[in-house]
Motif scaffolding. Structure first.
Motif, short mmCIF file in Angstrom:
data_model
loop_
_atom_site.label_atom_id
_atom_site.label_comp_id
_atom_site.label_asym_id
_atom_site.label_seq_id
_atom_site.Cartn_x
_atom_site.Cartn_y
_atom_site.Cartn_z
N ASP A 25 0.80 -1.22 0.00
CA ASP A 25 0.00 0.00 0.00
C ASP A 25 0.83 1.27 0.00
O ASP A 25 0.28 2.37 0.14
CB ASP A 25 -0.95 0.01 1.21
N LEU A 26 2.15 1.15 -0.13
CA LEU A 26 2.98 2.35 -0.19
C LEU A 26 2.67 3.10 -1.49
O LEU A 26 2.38 2.49 -2.52
CB LEU A 26 4.46 2.00 -0.13
N SER A 27 2.77 4.42 -1.45
CA SER A 27 2.42 5.24 -2.61
C SER A 27 3.62 5.47 -3.54
O SER A 27 3.55 6.30 -4.43
CB SER A 27 1.85 6.58 -2.14
N PHE A 28 4.70 4.73 -3.32
CA PHE A 28 5.93 4.91 -4.10
C PHE A 28 6.69 3.60 -4.10
O PHE A 28 6.51 2.77 -3.21
CB PHE A 28 6.79 6.03 -3.49
N PRO A 29 7.56 3.39 -5.10
CA PRO A 29 8.36 2.16 -5.13
C PRO A 29 9.53 2.25 -4.14
O PRO A 29 10.00 3.35 -3.83
CB PRO A 29 8.86 2.10 -6.57
N ILE A 30 9.97 1.11 -3.67
CA ILE A 30 11.10 1.07 -2.73
C ILE A 30 12.17 0.12 -3.24
O ILE A 30 11.91 -0.74 -4.08
CB ILE A 30 10.65 0.65 -1.31
N VAL A 31 13.38 0.30 -2.69
CA VAL A 31 14.52 -0.55 -3.02
C VAL A 31 14.99 -1.24 -1.74
O VAL A 31 15.31 -0.57 -0.75
CB VAL A 31 15.67 0.26 -3.64
N ILE A 32 15.01 -2.56 -1.77
CA ILE A 32 15.50 -3.35 -0.64
C ILE A 32 17.01 -3.48 -0.81
O ILE A 32 17.48 -4.00 -1.81
CB ILE A 32 14.83 -4.74 -0.59
N THR A 33 17.76 -2.99 0.18
CA THR A 33 19.22 -2.98 0.07
C THR A 33 19.89 -4.11 0.83
O THR A 33 21.07 -4.39 0.60
CB THR A 33 19.79 -1.63 0.57
N SER A 34 19.16 -4.76 1.75
CA SER A 34 19.76 -5.85 2.50
C SER A 34 18.67 -6.74 3.07
O SER A 34 17.56 -6.28 3.35
CB SER A 34 20.65 -5.30 3.62
N GLY A 35 19.02 -8.00 3.25
CA GLY A 35 18.10 -8.96 3.85
C GLY A 35 18.89 -9.88 4.76
O GLY A 35 19.51 -9.43 5.72
N VAL A 36 18.94 -11.15 4.42
CA VAL A 36 19.68 -12.13 5.22
C VAL A 36 21.18 -11.90 5.00
O VAL A 36 21.63 -11.71 3.88
CB VAL A 36 19.30 -13.56 4.80
N ARG A 37 21.92 -11.93 6.09
CA ARG A 37 23.37 -11.76 6.01
C ARG A 37 24.09 -12.94 6.65
O ARG A 37 23.61 -13.53 7.61
CB ARG A 37 23.80 -10.49 6.74
N THR A 38 25.26 -13.23 6.11
CA THR A 38 26.17 -14.18 6.75
C THR A 38 26.95 -13.41 7.81
O THR A 38 26.91 -12.17 7.85
CB THR A 38 27.15 -14.76 5.73
N ALA A 39 27.70 -14.12 8.62
CA ALA A 39 28.53 -13.45 9.63
C ALA A 39 29.52 -12.50 8.96
O ALA A 39 29.76 -11.39 9.44
CB ALA A 39 29.25 -14.48 10.49
N SER A 40 30.08 -12.93 7.85
CA SER A 40 31.05 -12.09 7.14
C SER A 40 30.41 -10.83 6.55
O SER A 40 30.96 -9.74 6.68
CB SER A 40 31.71 -12.92 6.03
#
Length: 190
Positions: free
Chosen positions: A48-63
């Motif tokens: 329902d956001l009125s604009f597009p978004i960019v996902i910059t991070s999700g699941v990370r390894t320890a490194s």
């Protein structure tokens, strides 16, 4: 304008091709890792956001977590003040600039159930550098209203909204036992 329309329609095709349900979010690059649960949460968050978004991070390894924390240190956040677990943050600060040592610190905390929620597949980051204050507020509201138990923290280095979500629901072993029982009953009638 034609190029922009073509670019946007390509994003929709990419999202549909990868099984994403909405066209108003994209990944920063192919290195951003998401579980199916995080994809579902992002779909709910973004629908329902009125604009597009960019996902910059999700699941990370320890490194990758240690690298991200080093990036914050290098950007001026020398004490990693946003991390609630001070021992965890201080361990990474002390290890800087040795990525191998920092990765070990992150691994130890992750093994004990601590550290960043990115390590437990319970967080995603949304780029904010090109968004207005009103758009950021809209995202914070969406996180709280659409995602049960979510927290949304605006981070400035680098600029993004960190969204922590509740852990995925655990699958009940009773369902599996019930299916086995039904199978045995069916088999016994043959």
């Amino acid at each position: 304008m034609r190029a922009l329309r073509r670019y946007c329609s390509n994003l929709v095709l990419i999202n549909q091709k990868n099984g994403y349900d909405v066209s108003n979010w994209t990944l920063k690059n192919s290195g951003v890792q998401l579980t199916n649960y995080l994809k579902q949460q992002i779909n709910l968050f973004a629908e329902d956001l009125s604009f597009p978004i960019v996902i910059t991070s999700g699941v990370r390894t320890a490194s990758t977590q240690a690298s991200a924390m080093f990036g914050k240190i290098e950007a001026g956040d020398s004490d990693l003040g946003l991390y609630l677990n001070r021992d965890f943050a201080n361990g990474v600060v002390t290890a800087y600039p040795d990525l191998e040592k920092a990765t070990q610190v992150v691994s130890e905390y992750a093994s004990a159930g601590g550290g960043s929620t990115h390590l437990r597949a319970q967080a995603f980051d949304v780029r904010t550098r090109d968004l207005s204050v009103q758009q950021i507020a809209e995202m914070q509201t969406a996180a709280i209203e659409k995602l049960d138990g979510a927290r949304a923290i605006l981070e400035l280095q680098p600029p993004h909204l960190h969204v922590t979500v509740a852990p995925p629901p655990k699958k009940s072993p009773l369902i599996a036992l019930g299916l086995i029982a039904i199978g045995l009953l069916y088999w016994s009638t043959l």
